[in-house]
Structures are given as C-alpha cells and as structure tokens.
Scaffold this motif. Structure first.
Motif, PDB file in Angstrom:
ATOM      1  N   ALA A 475     144.190  53.993 -39.663  1.00  0.00           N
ATOM      2  CA  ALA A 475     143.073  54.919 -39.869  1.00  0.00           C
ATOM      3  C   ALA A 475     142.336  55.215 -38.572  1.00  0.00           C
ATOM      4  CB  ALA A 475     142.122  54.341 -40.910  1.00  0.00           C
ATOM      5  N   LEU A 476     142.176  54.221 -37.714  1.00  0.00           N
ATOM      6  CA  LEU A 476     141.481  54.455 -36.448  1.00  0.00           C
ATOM      7  C   LEU A 476     142.234  55.438 -35.572  1.00  0.00           C
ATOM      8  CD1 LEU A 476     140.191  50.889 -35.428  1.00  0.00           C
ATOM      9  CD2 LEU A 476     138.950  52.727 -36.579  1.00  0.00           C
ATOM     10  N   ASP A 477     143.552  55.464 -35.688  1.00  0.00           N
ATOM     11  CA  ASP A 477     144.339  56.425 -34.915  1.00  0.00           C
ATOM     12  C   ASP A 477     144.424  57.783 -35.595  1.00  0.00           C
ATOM     13  OD1 ASP A 477     144.791  54.711 -32.857  1.00  0.00           O
ATOM     14  OD2 ASP A 477     146.844  54.159 -33.438  1.00  0.00           O
ATOM     15  N   GLN A 478     143.846  57.898 -36.782  1.00  0.00           N
ATOM     16  CA  GLN A 478     143.877  59.166 -37.516  1.00  0.00           C
ATOM     17  C   GLN A 478     142.480  59.768 -37.672  1.00  0.00           C
ATOM     18  OE1 GLN A 478     146.786  60.664 -38.353  1.00  0.00           O
ATOM     19  NE2 GLN A 478     147.759  58.899 -37.315  1.00  0.00           N
ATOM     20  N   GLY A 479     141.558  59.434 -36.762  1.00  0.00           N
ATOM     21  CA  GLY A 479     140.265  60.086 -36.749  1.00  0.00           C
ATOM     22  C   GLY A 479     139.089  59.266 -37.218  1.00  0.00           C
ATOM     23  N   PHE A 480     139.298  58.106 -37.792  1.00  0.00           N
ATOM     24  CA  PHE A 480     138.190  57.269 -38.229  1.00  0.00           C
ATOM     25  C   PHE A 480     137.668  56.428 -37.072  1.00  0.00           C
ATOM     26  CE2 PHE A 480     140.166  58.283 -42.238  1.00  0.00           C
ATOM     27  CZ  PHE A 480     139.114  58.328 -43.144  1.00  0.00           C
ATOM     28  N   THR A 481     136.412  56.011 -37.178  1.00  0.00           N
ATOM     29  CA  THR A 481     135.819  55.047 -36.264  1.00  0.00           C
ATOM     30  C   THR A 481     135.264  53.897 -37.082  1.00  0.00           C
ATOM     31  OG1 THR A 481     133.533  55.847 -36.298  1.00  0.00           O
ATOM     32  CG2 THR A 481     135.084  56.991 -34.818  1.00  0.00           C
ATOM     33  N   LEU A 482     134.846  52.835 -36.408  1.00  0.00           N
ATOM     34  CA  LEU A 482     134.257  51.713 -37.136  1.00  0.00           C
ATOM     35  C   LEU A 482     132.926  52.088 -37.773  1.00  0.00           C
ATOM     36  CD1 LEU A 482     134.994  48.624 -34.841  1.00  0.00           C
ATOM     37  CD2 LEU A 482     136.294  49.476 -36.802  1.00  0.00           C
ATOM     38  N   ALA A 483     132.330  53.187 -37.308  1.00  0.00           N
ATOM     39  CA  ALA A 483     131.055  53.631 -37.880  1.00  0.00           C
ATOM     40  C   ALA A 483     131.234  54.691 -38.962  1.00  0.00           C
ATOM     41  CB  ALA A 483     130.163  54.191 -36.769  1.00  0.00           C
ATOM     42  N   SER A 484     132.450  55.168 -39.194  1.00  0.00           N
ATOM     43  CA  SER A 484     132.679  56.189 -40.216  1.00  0.00           C
ATOM     44  C   SER A 484     132.299  55.645 -41.589  1.00  0.00           C
ATOM     45  CB  SER A 484     134.162  56.599 -40.238  1.00  0.00           C
ATOM     46  OG  SER A 484     134.548  57.179 -39.012  1.00  0.00           O
ATOM     47  N   LEU A 485     131.762  56.537 -42.431  1.00  0.00           N
ATOM     48  CA  LEU A 485     131.412  56.156 -43.793  1.00  0.00           C
ATOM     49  C   LEU A 485     132.542  56.542 -44.746  1.00  0.00           C
ATOM     50  CD1 LEU A 485     127.667  57.202 -44.171  1.00  0.00           C
ATOM     51  CD2 LEU A 485     128.613  54.985 -43.540  1.00  0.00           C
ATOM     52  N   VAL A 486     132.871  55.607 -45.629  1.00  0.00           N
ATOM     53  CA  VAL A 486     133.873  55.836 -46.670  1.00  0.00           C
ATOM     54  C   VAL A 486     133.245  55.422 -47.990  1.00  0.00           C
ATOM     55  CG1 VAL A 486     136.218  55.333 -47.462  1.00  0.00           C
ATOM     56  CG2 VAL A 486     135.714  55.347 -45.008  1.00  0.00           C
ATOM     57  N   ASN A 487     133.570  56.152 -49.035  1.00  0.00           N
ATOM     58  CA  ASN A 487     132.916  55.905 -50.317  1.00  0.00           C
ATOM     59  C   ASN A 487     133.490  54.666 -51.006  1.00  0.00           C
ATOM     60  OD1 ASN A 487     131.062  56.404 -52.327  1.00  0.00           O
ATOM     61  ND2 ASN A 487     132.391  57.812 -53.441  1.00  0.00           N
ATOM     62  N   ASP A 488     132.656  53.662 -51.160  1.00  0.00           N
ATOM     63  CA  ASP A 488     133.035  52.457 -51.905  1.00  0.00           C
ATOM     64  C   ASP A 488     132.633  52.661 -53.359  1.00  0.00           C
ATOM     65  OD1 ASP A 488     133.746  49.880 -52.652  1.00  0.00           O
ATOM     66  OD2 ASP A 488     131.794  49.044 -52.064  1.00  0.00           O
ATOM     67  N   GLY A 785     133.348  59.796 -42.919  1.00  0.00           N
ATOM     68  CA  GLY A 785     134.158  60.000 -41.727  1.00  0.00           C
ATOM     69  C   GLY A 785     135.594  60.305 -42.070  1.00  0.00           C
ATOM     70  N   GLY A 786     136.364  60.553 -41.032  1.00  0.00           N
ATOM     71  CA  GLY A 786     137.782  60.806 -41.216  1.00  0.00           C
ATOM     72  C   GLY A 786     138.079  62.272 -41.419  1.00  0.00           C
ATOM     73  N   THR A 787     139.225  62.549 -41.988  1.00  0.00           N
ATOM     74  CA  THR A 787     139.672  63.926 -42.132  1.00  0.00           C
ATOM     75  C   THR A 787     139.334  64.508 -43.480  1.00  0.00           C
ATOM     76  OG1 THR A 787     141.805  63.151 -42.923  1.00  0.00           O
ATOM     77  CG2 THR A 787     141.586  63.477 -40.565  1.00  0.00           C
ATOM     78  N   SER A 788     138.897  63.683 -44.421  1.00  0.00           N
ATOM     79  CA  SER A 788     138.590  64.177 -45.765  1.00  0.00           C
ATOM     80  C   SER A 788     137.172  63.794 -46.154  1.00  0.00           C
ATOM     81  CB  SER A 788     139.570  63.597 -46.783  1.00  0.00           C
ATOM     82  OG  SER A 788     139.182  63.940 -48.093  1.00  0.00           O
ATOM     83  N   VAL A 789     136.436  64.734 -46.720  1.00  0.00           N
ATOM     84  CA  VAL A 789     135.075  64.428 -47.161  1.00  0.00           C
ATOM     85  C   VAL A 789     134.953  64.528 -48.671  1.00  0.00           C
ATOM     86  CG1 VAL A 789     134.011  65.181 -45.017  1.00  0.00           C
ATOM     87  CG2 VAL A 789     134.372  66.845 -46.843  1.00  0.00           C
ATOM     88  N   THR A 790     136.052  64.795 -49.360  1.00  0.00           N
ATOM     89  CA  THR A 790     136.011  64.867 -50.821  1.00  0.00           C
ATOM     90  C   THR A 790     136.805  63.722 -51.395  1.00  0.00           C
ATOM     91  OG1 THR A 790     137.967  66.266 -50.927  1.00  0.00           O
ATOM     92  CG2 THR A 790     135.845  67.382 -50.776  1.00  0.00           C
TER      93      THR A 790
END
Length: 794
Positions: A475-488, A785-790
């Motif tokens: 995931a880090l190589d696909q646009g995410f960072t350690l600070a990116s938010l992901v929906n838990d 974060g990342g490539t998808s927001v939905t």
C-alpha cells in the motif's frame, strides 16, 4: 646309524630348501597384489562428522564409527604398557614378525588342521586392519607377514603403535583408544585409572563379548589377565596391581559429549553436509561449524519449552501417565527405581512415581534423583483439563490431583519440584541475523527425541495477521502514507458466485471509523487491511509476497489473503521480516558457516548474498509502524496500545518492532519481531491443523499475572519470542534505525493525518513529495488516503 643321520639331514635340508623356494614363489605371486604401505604415512582415519556451534560447542555427531584420534605423545604410558604387555611384549625389539609365534601357529595347523588366529604382532595387526580382510587362510597370513616387514621399513615403531591404537575396534562402535575412553567411561585418556586402562587394553581379543557393558564378568576376568601381564613384565608394582584388581567394574555407555542441545538445527546441518560430500561426510572427520551462538540457542530452547509448558499448565491437568498399583500392596523402592530406569526423560520433564499423598503435598520417587517432595506450590495449578476451552475447578487438596501408585511427570521448581505433563501443544522458534540470514537460534519443537518433525522449516501454517506488514508495504508503494486515513468500519460484501455475504470482522469486534495507517497496522485492524488490499490491487500484493520469498503459486488471489489465509513456515516468516529489519534486502537463511577437515582446512564457507526487494524508505516506514505495535501511541485525546505491547514491557527497549498473528479460531499463534541486529519468529499451535488453541478461565490459585481468556499471538507466542530476545539482545546496545535520505518529517494532527496547525500532534515520516500540504482545521472534513475515497460504511 651315521648313514641314516646323513640321510635325515639331507632330507631336512631338502625340505627346508623346498620350503624357502615355495615361500619365494608364493611371495613372487602375491607381491604384485600387495598394497603400497607408504600410504600409511599419510593415512586418513575414518572419523565421524561433528557439528559445532559458532563458538565451538558440540551439537551432534554422525557416523557409524566413533573415533577420536590421539597422538602417541598424548597417550598415558601405562595405557601403552597395558597394550604391549597383552598384545606384543617384544614390539620394540622384533622386526615386525615373531618367528617363534609363527612356528607355534604353524605347528597347531599341521597337527590339528585348524587355522587358528595367533602369533600376530602389533605390526601385523596394523597390516591386517588397514589392508587385509580377517579371513583365516595361509595366503592372507603370508601377505600379512610380508606387509608387516614392509611397514617396519617405512614407519617408526611409534608411528606403527599410534596407528594401531587409533584404528583397532574396541566394541560399541568405538574405534581407537580415545573413542573407547569416551564410550565406556566418558573420560579423556589422561583421566583414566589403571583399572580402566587395563579394561580397554583387554578388548582387542573379542571387543563385542569382552567389553564391560555387554559382559561385565568376562570383562573383569580379561582385565585381570592384562594386569597380571603388566605385573609379570614389571610395568606396575604389586601395590598398583592389588588396587586395580580390586576396583569395581563401573561403566555405562556414554554417547558423544554433546555440550549444546540443538538437534533440529544439527539435522539441517547434517543434511547439508551429506548433500555436498555424499557418504564421505560420515567418514572424513568433517567439522561443521553452524551459525548458532550457544547462549542464544540455550535461551531459545528454554523459551520455547517454558512457553509450551505454560500453555499446558493453564489449560489443566490431564491425569497420570500410568497407574502402577491401586489396591494391591505398593511397590518396593527397588521395583519403582527399576521401572523408572526403563522410562524416557524429556527435558525438563522427569518420570516419577507417587508413593504418598498428604493434605497439600505428595512424596514421589524421581528417575535418577531419588525421593522428593512436591509442595502445594508445585501442585496447586493442576485443575482438571476438560477440553481445550474448559477447565475444572481449582483444587484445594493434593488428593484431588494425585494418588499413590501413579506414574507422573515432574519438573524443577526453584530448589524443589513441581507436577508437570507432556504438552499436547507444540511450537517453533527461529532467529536470524537480518543482514546475512545466518540462523542464530533454532528450535523445531518441544522435544526432538519425542518428535523429529522440524516445524521451523516443515510446518506450513496460516500466517494470520503476521501477513499484514507485507500488505501495508504494498500500500505504501501505491500512494498511501502512514498518515493516510482508512475507514475502520465493518465490511459486508455480497459474493455473487457463492450467493453469500462475506463479513470479515476485527478482533476484537470493535471499529473506530477513520484511522491512520500507522495505527491500523499497530492495532492489527482486519478491515483496514482488506481496504488497503483493494486499493493497492491483489496482483501488486501477490507480487510483493513473491518478492519476500513466499510461494504465491499456492496462494489464492483473493481478498482473504489480507487476513492471513496463506500458509508459511516460521523460517519463511522470519526471512520475510528480515527485509524490514535490514533496510529492504532479501536474504537467504543458512545454518552452516563453514566446514573444515580434520587438519582444519576450510572445505566450504558460506557466502551470504542480498537482493533488494523494497526501497530503503519502504522498509523504514513499515519498521516504524511496527515499532508503534510495541510502544502504542496517541490519537487525539485517546491513548492506544499496539498488539505487541507485552514485548515492550518485557524488554524495555525502544528499538523493537514486531507483529502479532492469530488465525481464525486461534489455530495458530505467531509473533515476529526484530531490531537492527536480530529478527525472530515464534509460532505455537497443535500439529493437528483443525484443533484450536482454546481459551482458559481465571485460576484463583495462581495470582494476578496469569494469562486467561483466549490464546492469541500476543499472549501465547510473544512471551516465547521475548524470553529469547532478552538474551539475544543483551549483546547489542539499543540503537535507532538510520533515517533514509529520501524521507522527510512533518508534525501531523493524529485525528486527521493533516499537518498540525498548533504545533501539537506527532512527528511522522514521509517519502519526499508525499507529505500532506493542508493543515488540519476544527471543521475540516476527514479525507481518506490512497487512490480510493469511496468504500462501505456499514
């Protein structure tokens, strides 16, 4: 009369001349077939393969023959005197053969027709042992005589005697006096008594039937013959004779002097040597130096055994191993000890028999230890085992646990003993140097004698959450960072093909909504791993797993891999984590550092190689997030613990990174962790894949520090890892990982992952160009974060 005398002398001369001609003709016929005795100057005695730790501790020995070559100057003079007095009193005077003895043997043959062995000097025995068979024929005897004369012309008497004393078979696979001293007495030659030297010197005549293990009475009689001859030849005094002849025959079989217990690793090194040298590996006297360090291996042994016994203790007592008597009269002490002598021991467990049960104690007879007392502290744990997830009530009396006549297991407890049992559970522990792949400790199960299956390299078990760092690395190589938010948040995905809904859950089943990638990995959020896999692409994740050394041809390319459905061995897992510890390089684990011959010439030396599989930045970021799994962190006003918090509490260092792993129904428990200097993986599970680890209820007899509830990576495998690391890391000072040049830092708001606008928050690492540009505002919308927001929010 004179005429007949002349005729007899003429006949004798004719017969003598004929005999000499016959011998000359026989010599001419066989001389062409005789071996070159000069090879004895550079003879290579068959010696077994020995396997050592990096620091010279003997781990194992392989080979049909046991031999410890010893130079003649290191052999005790009395030992040499004993052999010469018995085998060849005129050794230093004759030319290699004893004419009187030969004539005597020939007379026996002529008069009886029997081809009895006899009259062989030590030189002749050397000729036979090195070049000839043991068949009793005239031709073989002549060859032996000729060879003996040749040997005497090529070697000194001391060289001949040294070859003899190192070559002769002396029973119980011992060849040579050095091996015999070890086999029968567990001693070096210099430590033998006169009686023991005489015993060994009496063996060449019939080593299989005259040795003191197989036949003590006949061995004692033969020893008396040797001592008598030493007395007759003036090699010992009457007082020495009297003392030695009265010495009791005390001996037992002594195996190789193993000084470090590492049988699983020894077998790996053994197989490696055989693959290189074939069957010669068993006879060339190879000294194989492995990569393990003695103190780390001992710590690994202790850590795994203690961890497995601790699991077994909290799940309850399964009862006695056997019942020797109930209502019948109790056995005598002699009967009990004889029975125990026939029972195996599995360190640290010893077989014992209960002889008396008190109110809160019991008396037992322990194998090789005699009578001992089990106090209440060694008994109170033993509530009844009902099932893997159910235990009986806590005992209040010893009689609820034990009965006289039961055969049980006990193990040390401080200065005393406690009740134990062979665990049903098993496990493995393996540690590496991250930069080279050298194995520094390896334990493949509870006990090698009990079960030789090496779970470190042979047990393929589901990874569970131990797989998540590799998913996050993708995931880090696909646009995410350690600070990116992901929906838990829970996932409810309808599978059209199966007609079912897939509803993966967190463990525990708690959801926090938008969460930073660092915290999600540290807290092992299942649904976040699935969302990261979806956004990163399954194909990319599969390629990343392949790069780290996992066999993706056997891994279904489905979203379940984010939860650890693929299988791997503990060795594969430790190797994968090594790449995070060493800055992104794939290493190949190895157990043999070098192989030497008997002269110390290096025949093989390992040449570790590295191959970059992820960037230095990627490896650093995952390591940093796994450090949070140990240390925990803060999000907003909320303090949270990572799943590996017990490691931080146990070791008290800040340079530890690690990840727990638990599979569905807790069938496998993992912990993989590292510092810049060591990486290790611990695994616990039943050999029966389908058997869950279960759970335990609180035990009122055991106090507050006990483990209760479900069995997970953090509670079951992590303590094993930590106990090993306490010793392994004692060699290395705490040190920070160097920050790669392409990383930058920024202070972020822990709730939004955006830049902090008030100077508060935490410092986070970013690859240059990926750091956030916006500041967090009180009313700002949280962005994924990342490539998808939905994504699903239900």
């Amino acid at each position: 009369m004179l005429k007949w005398l002349v005729r007899l002398l003429a006949l004798a001369f004719f017969l003598g001349l004929s005999g000499m001609v016959a011998l000359f003709v026989l010599y001419q016929q066989i001389s062409a077939d005789l071996p070159d005795v000069s090879t004895l100057k550079d003879v290579r005695l068959e010696t077994p393969m020995r396997i050592y730790s990096q620091d010279g501790e003997l781990i194992s020995q392989y080979g049909e023959q046991r031999r410890t070559p010893v130079t003649i100057d290191r052999m005790p003079p009395q030992l040499i005197d004993a052999f010469l007095a018995t085998e060849d009193a005129r050794f230093y005077e004759h030319p290699g053969i004893d004419p009187v003895g030969i004539a005597r043997a020939a007379l026996v043959w002529l008069t009886t027709g029997e081809k009895r062995q006899g009259a062989s000097t030590i030189t002749q025995q050397v000729a036979r042992n090195f070049f000839l068979s043991r068949e009793k024929t005239i031709v073989r005897k002549v060859k032996e005589i000729v060879l003996a004369l040749h040997i005497e012309s090529q070697l000194s008497k001391d060289e001949i005697l040294e070859l003899y004393l190192n070559k002769i078979p002396l029973g119980h696979r011992a060849h040579g006096v050095g091996a015999a001293a070890q086999v029968y007495y567990g001693k070096e030659l210099a430590d033998l008594t006169l009686a023991e030297m005489a015993m060994i010197a009496g063996l060449p005549k019939a080593p299989s039937t005259l040795n003191p293990i197989s036949n003590p009475r006949r061995a004692e009689e033969r020893r008396a013959v040797v001592l008598g001859r030493m007395l007759d030849t003036g090699k010992i005094s009457q007082a020495q004779y009297n003392e030695a002849i009265a010495a009791p025959v005390r001996t037992r079989y002594h195996g190789a002097e193993i000084t470090l217990n590492a049988p699983y690793l020894a077998e790996m090194a053994h197989q490696f040597a055989v693959s290189m040298f074939g069957d010669e590996a068993y006879t060339r006297g190879l000294n194989i130096y492995t990569t393990v360090h003695a103190d780390e291996q001992q710590a690994a042994n202790q850590a795994l055994v203690n961890g497995l016994l601790a699991y077994d203790l909290r799940h309850g007592y399964r009862g006695a191993e056997a019942t020797l008597w109930r209502d019948s009269p109790p056995w005598s002490q002699e009967q009990i000890e004889q029975h125990l002598d026939e029972q195996p021991s599995y360190w640290p467990l010893q077989p014992a028999v209960v002889t008396q049960v008190g109110e809160r104690s019991a008396t037992v007879v322990i194998k090789d230890k005699g009578t001992a007392r089990l106090d209440w502290d060694g008994l109170k744990w033993a509530r009844a085992y009902i099932a893997d997830n159910r235990q009986g009530k806590a005992p209040s009396r010893a009689g609820e646990i034990l009965k006289a006549g039961e055969q049980v297991w006990v193990r040390p407890l401080g200065e005393g003993w406690m009740l134990g049992q062979l665990p049903d559970i098993n496990g493995a522990l393996v540690a590496l140097e991250p930069t080279t792949g050298a194995v520094t400790a390896l334990v493949g199960g509870f006990n090698f004698t009990l079960n030789k299956f090496n779970r470190v390299e042979q047990a393929e078990r589901q990874m569970g959450s131990n797989i998540k760092p590799f998913i996050y690395s993708t995931a880090l190589d696909q646009g995410f960072t350690l600070a990116s938010l992901v929906n838990d948040a829970p996932i409810n995905h309808w599978d059209v093909g199966s007609g079912n809904a897939w509803k993966p859950r967190n463990s525990p089943n708690v959801y926090d909504g938008p969460i930073r990638v660092r915290e999600a990995l540290a807290r092992s959020k299942n649904v976040v791993s699935i969302r990261l896999l979806r956004d990163s692409g399954i194909a990319n994740a599969m390629q990343r797993l392949n790069d780290f050394g996992f066999d993706t041809s056997r891994i279904p390319a489905t979203e379940s891999l984010a939860l650890g459905s693929p299988s791997a061995t503990p060795l594969q897992m430790a190797t994968g984590y090594a790449a995070f510890a060493n800055g992104g390089y794939k290493v190949t684990p190895f157990v043999v550092e070098r192989i030497e011959d008997t002269q110390g010439v290096v025949l093989y030396r390992a040449a570790p190689e590295q191959r970059r599989i992820v960037s230095e930045e990627n490896a650093f970021l995952i390591s940093s997030a796994l450090t949070s799994a140990i240390q925990g962190g803060v999000s907003g006003e909320r303090r949270w613990n990572g799943t590996g918090w017990r490691a931080g509490r146990a070791l008290g260092r800040s340079d530890i990174a690690g990840k727990t792993g638990t599979t569905n129904d807790s069938r496998d428990a993992w912990f993989s962790g590292f510092t810049p200097d060591r990486v290790a993986t611990a695994w616990v599970g039943f050999d029966d894949f389908g058997r869950p680890l279960g759970r335990t209820a609180y035990h009122p007899n055991l106090g507050r520090d006990q483990v209760a509830g479900g069995e997970f990576g953090g509670s079951t495998a992590l303590p094993i890892w930590a106990d090993y690391m306490k010793v392994a890391l004692s060699h290395f000072p705490e040190r920070d990982r160097p920050v790669p040049a392409e990383l930058v830092t920024a202070t972020i708001d822990t709730g939004t992952g955006l830049l902090s606008n008030n100077g508060k928050g935490r410092t986070e690492y970013f690859v240059k160009g990926s750091e956030p540009r916006r500041y967090s505002q009180p009313d700002s919308h949280q962005q994924f974060g990342g490539t998808s927001v939905t994504d699903e929010l239900f």
